[in-house]
Design a protein around this motif. Structure first.
Motif, mmCIF file in Angstrom:
data_model
loop_
_atom_site.group_PDB
_atom_site.id
_atom_site.type_symbol
_atom_site.label_atom_id
_atom_site.label_comp_id
_atom_site.label_asym_id
_atom_site.label_seq_id
_atom_site.Cartn_x
_atom_site.Cartn_y
_atom_site.Cartn_z
ATOM 1 N N UNK A 1 51.051 31.342 50.859
ATOM 2 C CA UNK A 1 52.066 31.591 49.243
ATOM 3 C C UNK A 1 51.826 32.555 48.009
ATOM 4 N N UNK A 2 50.477 31.457 47.848
ATOM 5 C CA UNK A 2 49.977 32.444 46.537
ATOM 6 C C UNK A 2 49.588 33.903 47.000
ATOM 7 N N UNK A 3 49.188 34.648 47.768
ATOM 8 C CA UNK A 3 48.550 35.308 48.125
ATOM 9 C C UNK A 3 49.679 36.169 48.424
ATOM 10 N N UNK A 4 50.812 35.598 49.061
ATOM 11 C CA UNK A 4 52.425 36.891 49.121
ATOM 12 C C UNK A 4 52.657 37.074 47.794
ATOM 13 N N UNK A 5 52.566 36.466 47.193
ATOM 14 C CA UNK A 5 52.978 36.477 45.161
ATOM 15 C C UNK A 5 51.704 37.781 44.835
ATOM 16 N N UNK A 6 50.538 37.246 44.706
ATOM 17 C CA UNK A 6 49.846 38.367 44.726
ATOM 18 C C UNK A 6 50.216 39.918 45.449
ATOM 19 N N UNK A 7 50.607 40.028 46.393
ATOM 20 C CA UNK A 7 51.109 41.460 47.317
ATOM 21 C C UNK A 7 51.955 41.651 46.373
ATOM 22 N N UNK A 8 52.590 40.969 46.530
ATOM 23 C CA UNK A 8 53.909 41.821 45.622
ATOM 24 C C UNK A 8 53.919 42.059 44.139
ATOM 25 N N UNK A 9 52.831 42.033 43.482
ATOM 26 C CA UNK A 9 51.988 42.002 42.008
ATOM 27 C C UNK A 9 51.970 43.419 42.601
ATOM 28 N N UNK A 10 50.910 43.913 43.388
ATOM 29 C CA UNK A 10 50.513 44.804 43.462
ATOM 30 C C UNK A 10 51.274 46.013 44.041
ATOM 31 N N UNK A 11 52.395 45.459 45.021
ATOM 32 C CA UNK A 11 53.131 46.472 45.507
ATOM 33 C C UNK A 11 54.056 47.025 44.441
ATOM 34 N N UNK A 12 54.484 46.214 43.319
ATOM 35 C CA UNK A 12 55.236 46.320 41.565
ATOM 36 C C UNK A 12 54.109 47.184 41.101
ATOM 37 N N UNK A 13 52.998 46.581 40.836
ATOM 38 C CA UNK A 13 52.504 48.421 40.209
ATOM 39 C C UNK A 13 51.965 49.551 40.827
ATOM 40 N N UNK A 14 51.905 49.354 41.767
ATOM 41 C CA UNK A 14 52.317 50.850 43.147
ATOM 42 C C UNK A 14 53.519 51.752 42.506
ATOM 43 N N UNK A 15 54.362 50.542 42.808
ATOM 44 C CA UNK A 15 55.938 50.940 42.763
ATOM 45 C C UNK A 15 56.146 52.004 41.159
ATOM 46 N N UNK A 16 55.234 51.278 40.223
ATOM 47 C CA UNK A 16 55.815 51.561 38.544
ATOM 48 C C UNK A 16 54.762 53.063 38.121
ATOM 49 N N UNK A 17 53.362 52.895 39.192
ATOM 50 C CA UNK A 17 52.217 54.193 38.971
ATOM 51 C C UNK A 17 53.150 54.837 39.814
ATOM 52 N N UNK A 18 53.932 54.972 40.919
ATOM 53 C CA UNK A 18 54.782 56.316 41.172
ATOM 54 C C UNK A 18 55.521 56.333 40.193
ATOM 55 N N UNK A 19 56.371 56.144 40.085
ATOM 56 C CA UNK A 19 57.522 56.501 38.985
ATOM 57 C C UNK A 19 57.197 56.876 37.425
ATOM 58 N N UNK A 20 56.143 56.388 37.169
ATOM 59 C CA UNK A 20 55.126 56.974 35.655
ATOM 60 C C UNK A 20 54.407 58.845 35.909
ATOM 61 N N UNK A 21 54.187 58.810 37.413
ATOM 62 C CA UNK A 21 53.529 59.860 37.041
ATOM 63 C C UNK A 21 53.392 61.667 36.619
ATOM 64 N N UNK A 22 54.404 61.454 36.752
ATOM 65 C CA UNK A 22 54.752 62.278 36.079
ATOM 66 C C UNK A 22 53.896 62.892 34.261
ATOM 67 N N UNK A 23 52.941 61.821 34.113
ATOM 68 C CA UNK A 23 52.595 61.347 32.577
ATOM 69 C C UNK A 23 51.335 61.104 33.032
#
Length: 64
Positions: A1-23
């Motif tokens: 279960x803990x690995x699932x939460x870490x994977x969600x964090x990784x997914x979250x940061x990829x999402x954020x990085x895509x959103x701010x990739x204009x700068x």
């Protein structure tokens, strides 16, 4: 279960990085936050993703 939460964090940061990739400065700031928050294994995965993503994005060419 803990690995699932870490994977969600990784997914979250990829999402954020895509959103701010204009700068690149903002992208770098969010990338540093991600590196502080993620596990060592996840930072390796994220780093590989960032290199591939930066090749496709002209704004992020200075990250390579």
């Amino acid at each position: 279960m803990n690995y699932f939460l870490m994977s969600r964090n990784l997914y979250y940061y990829k999402f954020i990085l895509r959103k701010v990739s204009f700068d690149s400065a903002l992208f770098r700031k969010e990338l540093n936050k991600a590196y502080e928050s993620l596990s060592y294994e996840e930072t390796l995965i994220l780093n590989k993703w960032v290199k591939a993503y930066a090749k496709k994005n002209n704004v992020l060419q200075d990250l390579n």
